[in-house]
Enzyme design. Sequence first.
Site, PDB file in Angstrom:
ATOM      1  N   HIS A 181      -8.745   1.715   2.387  1.00 12.56           N
ATOM      2  CA  HIS A 181      -8.312   0.347   2.653  1.00 12.56           C
ATOM      3  C   HIS A 181      -8.278   0.156   4.166  1.00 12.56           C
ATOM      4  O   HIS A 181      -8.049   1.096   4.919  1.00 12.56           O
ATOM      5  CB  HIS A 181      -6.914   0.150   2.042  1.00 12.56           C
ATOM      6  CG  HIS A 181      -6.397  -1.248   2.070  1.00 12.56           C
ATOM      7  ND1 HIS A 181      -5.876  -1.833   3.201  1.00 12.56           N
ATOM      8  CD2 HIS A 181      -6.290  -2.184   1.086  1.00 12.56           C
ATOM      9  CE1 HIS A 181      -5.476  -3.058   2.926  1.00 12.56           C
ATOM     10  NE2 HIS A 181      -5.719  -3.306   1.650  1.00 12.56           N
ATOM     11  N   LYS A 196       3.631  -3.048  -5.167  1.00 10.76           N
ATOM     12  CA  LYS A 196       2.668  -2.397  -6.063  1.00 10.76           C
ATOM     13  C   LYS A 196       3.384  -1.615  -7.170  1.00 10.76           C
ATOM     14  O   LYS A 196       2.751  -1.109  -8.085  1.00 10.76           O
ATOM     15  CB  LYS A 196       1.768  -1.433  -5.274  1.00 10.76           C
ATOM     16  CG  LYS A 196       1.058  -2.045  -4.073  1.00 10.76           C
ATOM     17  CD  LYS A 196       0.014  -3.060  -4.488  1.00 10.76           C
ATOM     18  CE  LYS A 196      -0.635  -3.712  -3.274  1.00 10.76           C
ATOM     19  NZ  LYS A 196      -1.768  -3.003  -2.755  1.00 10.76           N
ATOM     20  N   ASP A 242      -2.145   7.563   1.839  1.00 20.53           N
ATOM     21  CA  ASP A 242      -1.915   6.158   1.509  1.00 20.53           C
ATOM     22  C   ASP A 242      -1.699   6.090   0.000  1.00 20.53           C
ATOM     23  O   ASP A 242      -2.650   6.174  -0.775  1.00 20.53           O
ATOM     24  CB  ASP A 242      -3.119   5.330   1.950  1.00 20.53           C
ATOM     25  CG  ASP A 242      -3.037   3.869   1.513  1.00 20.53           C
ATOM     26  OD1 ASP A 242      -2.099   3.509   0.781  1.00 20.53           O
ATOM     27  OD2 ASP A 242      -3.938   3.099   1.887  1.00 20.53           O
ATOM     28  N   GLN A 266      -1.864   2.594  -4.066  1.00 16.11           N
ATOM     29  CA  GLN A 266      -2.359   2.487  -5.434  1.00 16.11           C
ATOM     30  C   GLN A 266      -1.897   3.648  -6.311  1.00 16.11           C
ATOM     31  O   GLN A 266      -1.776   3.500  -7.526  1.00 16.11           O
ATOM     32  CB  GLN A 266      -3.889   2.431  -5.437  1.00 16.11           C
ATOM     33  CG  GLN A 266      -4.473   1.208  -4.755  1.00 16.11           C
ATOM     34  CD  GLN A 266      -4.071  -0.085  -5.425  1.00 16.11           C
ATOM     35  OE1 GLN A 266      -3.935  -0.174  -6.639  1.00 16.11           O
ATOM     36  NE2 GLN A 266      -3.865  -1.121  -4.620  1.00 16.11           N
TER      37      GLN A 266
END
Length: 405
Positions: A121, A224, A198, A201
Amino acid sequence: MFNSPWRSDFPTLNNIHNTLPLIYLDSAATAQTPLTVIERMQRFYTHEYATVHRGVHRLSANATHNMEQARQTVAEFVKATSSDQIIFTKGTTEAINLVANTFLPTCAQAGDEIIITDMEHHSNIVPWQMLAERLGLTIKIWKMTAEHTLELDDLRYLVSKKTKLLALSHVSNVLGCINPIKAATAIAHQFGAAVLIDGAQGIMHQAVDVQDIGCDFYAFSGHKLYGPTGIGVLYIAKQWINTLPPWEGGGAMIDRVQLPMGTTYQTSPWRFEAGTPNIAGILGLSEAINYINHIGMDAIIQHEDRLIRYAEEQMRSVDALSIYGKRANRVGVISFNLGNHHAFDIGSFLDNYGVAIRTGHHCAMPLLQRLEQSVVCRASVGLYNDSQDIDVFVDRLQRIKQLLG
């Protein structure tokens, strides 16, 4: 047909659009929020509202206590050894920028290296580019294979004694692939490099154990994880929590302020949390974690795995539909295009049919370049979706194909 036993917990899913019930397949962008989280935040604003730290009155002391309890809840959720390793941020982006502005400036010099992948991302690309330009660092790219996976042998070839940081995603926000973060961390550590994951997700689709992974930093966002927007988390490994300098200055992060110089700072986590925090967001995030814990991550993983496999199977029945990514290593996300039709057109048609997906470059332009696409459609699922959502979605894709040819 299989249903989600948790669907009724999410009030937004009761919306009607053009006389059609909402089919929400955009959880990779923002997961819907259960009523229990909304009520917890409302209770804070209605009955508990006060700012934290230094207040001797009851409301302030209670807010401080509840915020620190929330920090402990987060620590237990990601298996941190201590709550002082949990830093509250605005989200994943700010968490990554915090590391970029505190870690490497204290240990890197011109010519040192940062390794990132080409599936990241933009939030896990741009901060490192800005830092590399400022400090004279070199960015190396751990490239995907033709099968859109990361091979550990390729990482072994890239990493060197000059490598100071490996930054990679737990799960790709475009491909949905689960990356080998534990093995990659071990390889990087062999060369003395730190590792940032990261987890934006990964956190909603995978059980996270930062001790088992062994990473130095793990970042994720509350929205999220079925929580509110504007709140995120940075986990920092023990060896760094009180060696990294503060990034932002102001109230709450100081120990003693002196003039003209000589100000000293709090220990972690408060040294990284200048100013008034997002108290309601922190309490909402904690409640979202309580909600997930009540269901059980194993049950969520099992439900979502069944759902994503069913979705991909049904989507393959649509003529001229291309799916990106490897089926065997996918969670949460399916990116696709329909023939030569622009993704925005597909997304707009689906919206008219009551189906919400995401279209665009998904803040992952380098990855889309590897796919030889400028934009793609993305359908993503959460624990509230069920097989009927998928059936409606695929039926609408079939209609669009008939209309557009």
